[in-house]
Design a protein around this motif. Structure first.
Motif, PDB file in Angstrom:
ATOM      1  N   CYS A   9      48.218 117.800  64.087  1.00  0.00           N
ATOM      2  CA  CYS A   9      48.523 117.867  62.924  1.00  0.00           C
ATOM      3  C   CYS A   9      49.731 118.512  62.148  1.00  0.00           C
ATOM      4  N   ASN A  10      50.013 119.877  62.616  1.00  0.00           N
ATOM      5  CA  ASN A  10      50.838 120.732  62.068  1.00  0.00           C
ATOM      6  C   ASN A  10      52.565 119.989  62.459  1.00  0.00           C
ATOM      7  N   THR A  11      52.509 119.452  63.716  1.00  0.00           N
ATOM      8  CA  THR A  11      53.689 118.882  64.299  1.00  0.00           C
ATOM      9  C   THR A  11      54.049 117.532  63.573  1.00  0.00           C
ATOM     10  N   MET A  12      52.762 116.785  63.600  1.00  0.00           N
ATOM     11  CA  MET A  12      52.974 115.307  63.234  1.00  0.00           C
ATOM     12  C   MET A  12      53.539 115.237  61.714  1.00  0.00           C
ATOM     13  N   MET A  13      52.648 116.183  60.761  1.00  0.00           N
ATOM     14  CA  MET A  13      52.822 116.000  59.404  1.00  0.00           C
ATOM     15  C   MET A  13      54.469 116.535  59.110  1.00  0.00           C
ATOM     16  N   GLN A  14      54.843 117.369  59.880  1.00  0.00           N
ATOM     17  CA  GLN A  14      56.351 117.751  59.611  1.00  0.00           C
ATOM     18  C   GLN A  14      57.387 116.735  60.033  1.00  0.00           C
ATOM     19  N   ARG A  15      57.084 116.378  61.523  1.00  0.00           N
ATOM     20  CA  ARG A  15      58.016 115.322  61.985  1.00  0.00           C
ATOM     21  C   ARG A  15      58.048 114.018  61.035  1.00  0.00           C
ATOM     22  N   ARG A  16      57.068 113.781  60.621  1.00  0.00           N
ATOM     23  CA  ARG A  16      57.037 112.362  59.724  1.00  0.00           C
ATOM     24  C   ARG A  16      57.309 112.617  58.321  1.00  0.00           C
ATOM     25  N   GLY A  17      57.595 113.834  57.928  1.00  0.00           N
ATOM     26  CA  GLY A  17      58.205 114.073  56.504  1.00  0.00           C
ATOM     27  C   GLY A  17      57.101 114.367  55.381  1.00  0.00           C
TER      28      GLY A  17
ATOM     29  N   CYS B 207      53.425 124.516  55.828  1.00  0.00           N
ATOM     30  CA  CYS B 207      52.307 123.779  55.387  1.00  0.00           C
ATOM     31  C   CYS B 207      51.302 123.874  56.569  1.00  0.00           C
ATOM     32  N   ARG B 208      50.107 124.172  56.535  1.00  0.00           N
ATOM     33  CA  ARG B 208      49.307 124.445  57.725  1.00  0.00           C
ATOM     34  C   ARG B 208      47.894 123.429  57.425  1.00  0.00           C
ATOM     35  N   TYR B 209      47.696 122.725  58.743  1.00  0.00           N
ATOM     36  CA  TYR B 209      46.817 121.593  58.852  1.00  0.00           C
ATOM     37  C   TYR B 209      45.551 121.926  59.647  1.00  0.00           C
ATOM     38  N   GLN B 210      44.620 121.470  59.286  1.00  0.00           N
ATOM     39  CA  GLN B 210      43.464 121.198  60.282  1.00  0.00           C
ATOM     40  C   GLN B 210      43.337 119.879  60.831  1.00  0.00           C
ATOM     41  N   GLY B 211      43.124 119.930  62.054  1.00  0.00           N
ATOM     42  CA  GLY B 211      42.971 118.450  62.728  1.00  0.00           C
ATOM     43  C   GLY B 211      41.762 118.198  63.046  1.00  0.00           C
ATOM     44  N   ARG B 212      41.362 116.951  62.963  1.00  0.00           N
ATOM     45  CA  ARG B 212      39.923 116.338  63.666  1.00  0.00           C
ATOM     46  C   ARG B 212      40.073 114.926  64.127  1.00  0.00           C
ATOM     47  N   GLY B 213      40.083 114.977  65.508  1.00  0.00           N
ATOM     48  CA  GLY B 213      39.906 113.725  66.224  1.00  0.00           C
ATOM     49  C   GLY B 213      38.644 112.880  66.514  1.00  0.00           C
ATOM     50  N   ARG B 214      38.649 111.818  66.218  1.00  0.00           N
ATOM     51  CA  ARG B 214      37.280 110.944  66.547  1.00  0.00           C
ATOM     52  C   ARG B 214      37.638 109.495  66.475  1.00  0.00           C
ATOM     53  N   SER B 215      36.674 108.813  66.721  1.00  0.00           N
ATOM     54  CA  SER B 215      36.532 107.228  66.543  1.00  0.00           C
ATOM     55  C   SER B 215      35.849 107.048  65.476  1.00  0.00           C
ATOM     56  N   ARG B 216      36.255 106.036  64.553  1.00  0.00           N
ATOM     57  CA  ARG B 216      35.720 105.743  63.427  1.00  0.00           C
ATOM     58  C   ARG B 216      36.107 104.447  62.849  1.00  0.00           C
ATOM     59  N   HIS B 217      35.464 103.981  62.029  1.00  0.00           N
ATOM     60  CA  HIS B 217      36.150 102.800  60.915  1.00  0.00           C
ATOM     61  C   HIS B 217      37.062 103.059  60.101  1.00  0.00           C
ATOM     62  N   VAL B 218      37.939 102.293  60.002  1.00  0.00           N
ATOM     63  CA  VAL B 218      39.135 102.398  59.056  1.00  0.00           C
ATOM     64  C   VAL B 218      39.265 101.173  58.189  1.00  0.00           C
ATOM     65  N   VAL B 219      39.826 101.364  57.014  1.00  0.00           N
ATOM     66  CA  VAL B 219      40.084 100.323  56.342  1.00  0.00           C
ATOM     67  C   VAL B 219      41.480 100.267  55.784  1.00  0.00           C
TER      68      VAL B 219
ATOM     69  N   PHE C 293      46.031 115.466  52.628  1.00  0.00           N
ATOM     70  CA  PHE C 293      45.303 114.863  53.581  1.00  0.00           C
ATOM     71  C   PHE C 293      45.978 113.755  54.085  1.00  0.00           C
ATOM     72  N   ASN C 294      45.970 113.419  55.427  1.00  0.00           N
ATOM     73  CA  ASN C 294      46.698 112.289  56.010  1.00  0.00           C
ATOM     74  C   ASN C 294      45.764 111.647  56.936  1.00  0.00           C
ATOM     75  N   THR C 295      45.541 110.509  57.450  1.00  0.00           N
ATOM     76  CA  THR C 295      45.005 110.102  58.713  1.00  0.00           C
ATOM     77  C   THR C 295      46.007 109.178  59.676  1.00  0.00           C
ATOM     78  N   PHE C 296      46.161 109.644  60.853  1.00  0.00           N
ATOM     79  CA  PHE C 296      47.054 108.951  62.161  1.00  0.00           C
ATOM     80  C   PHE C 296      46.058 108.217  62.777  1.00  0.00           C
ATOM     81  N   ILE C 297      46.496 106.992  62.613  1.00  0.00           N
ATOM     82  CA  ILE C 297      45.621 105.958  63.913  1.00  0.00           C
ATOM     83  C   ILE C 297      46.221 106.004  65.289  1.00  0.00           C
ATOM     84  N   ASN C 298      45.527 106.449  66.091  1.00  0.00           N
ATOM     85  CA  ASN C 298      46.097 106.987  67.616  1.00  0.00           C
ATOM     86  C   ASN C 298      45.689 105.625  68.231  1.00  0.00           C
TER      87      ASN C 298
END
Length: 145
Positions: free
Chosen positions: A52-60, A118-130, A69-74
């Motif tokens: 999360c820390n890496t991607m949030m920074q890389r993606r601006g 900016c410091r983020y906590q990441g949580r990976g899981r499978s779930r429903h998205v809309v 808060f942000n969700t990345f779809i993997n």
């Protein structure tokens, strides 16, 4: 008169190209590109603070302020576009262009901010998205939930 004839020919040519499929209208292209930048990463399964820390920074999404808060779809974009082909459901904004699917995601929550970090906590899981989709063929343009 000559200008009117030129404009008519130009319009007729454009319509012909559209009909032949040689020119595609850009339905929501800036929104689609933003969706890709903010929410799609198929190269990693994510799921941790480093990701999360890496991607949030890389993606601006840490400048000028930290995004809360942000969700990345993997998943690959083909899988995400397939969600756009499921039945329409109501979005949070009341529109009927949302679609639901089950994918692997990484949710990133802001835990701390300083002037430089900016410091983020990441949580990976499978779930429903809309996701909201638009265009023909439909493409994802907004993460709803």
């Amino acid at each position: 008169m000559a200008l009117q004839k030129t404009l008519s020919l130009l319009l007729l040519s454009l319509l012909t190209l559209l009909g032949l499929g040689l020119v595609q209208p850009s339905y929501g292209q800036p929104m689609y590109q933003r969706f890709l930048r903010e929410h799609v990463d198929s190269s990693w399964t994510g799921g941790n603070n480093w990701y999360c820390n890496t991607m949030m920074q890389r993606r601006g999404m840490t400048r000028p302020t930290c995004k809360q808060f942000n969700t990345f779809i993997n998943a690959d974009i083909g899988t995400i576009k397939n969600i756009c082909r499921t039945r329409n459901i109501r979005c949070k904004n009341g529109r009927m262009n949302c679609h639901k699917g089950h994918v692997r995601v990484t949710d990133c929550s802001l835990t701390a901010r300083s002037q430089r970090n900016c410091r983020y906590q990441g949580r990976g899981r499978s779930r429903h998205v809309v996701i909201a989709c638009q265009g023909n063929p439909p493409v994802p343009v907004r993460f709803d939930k």
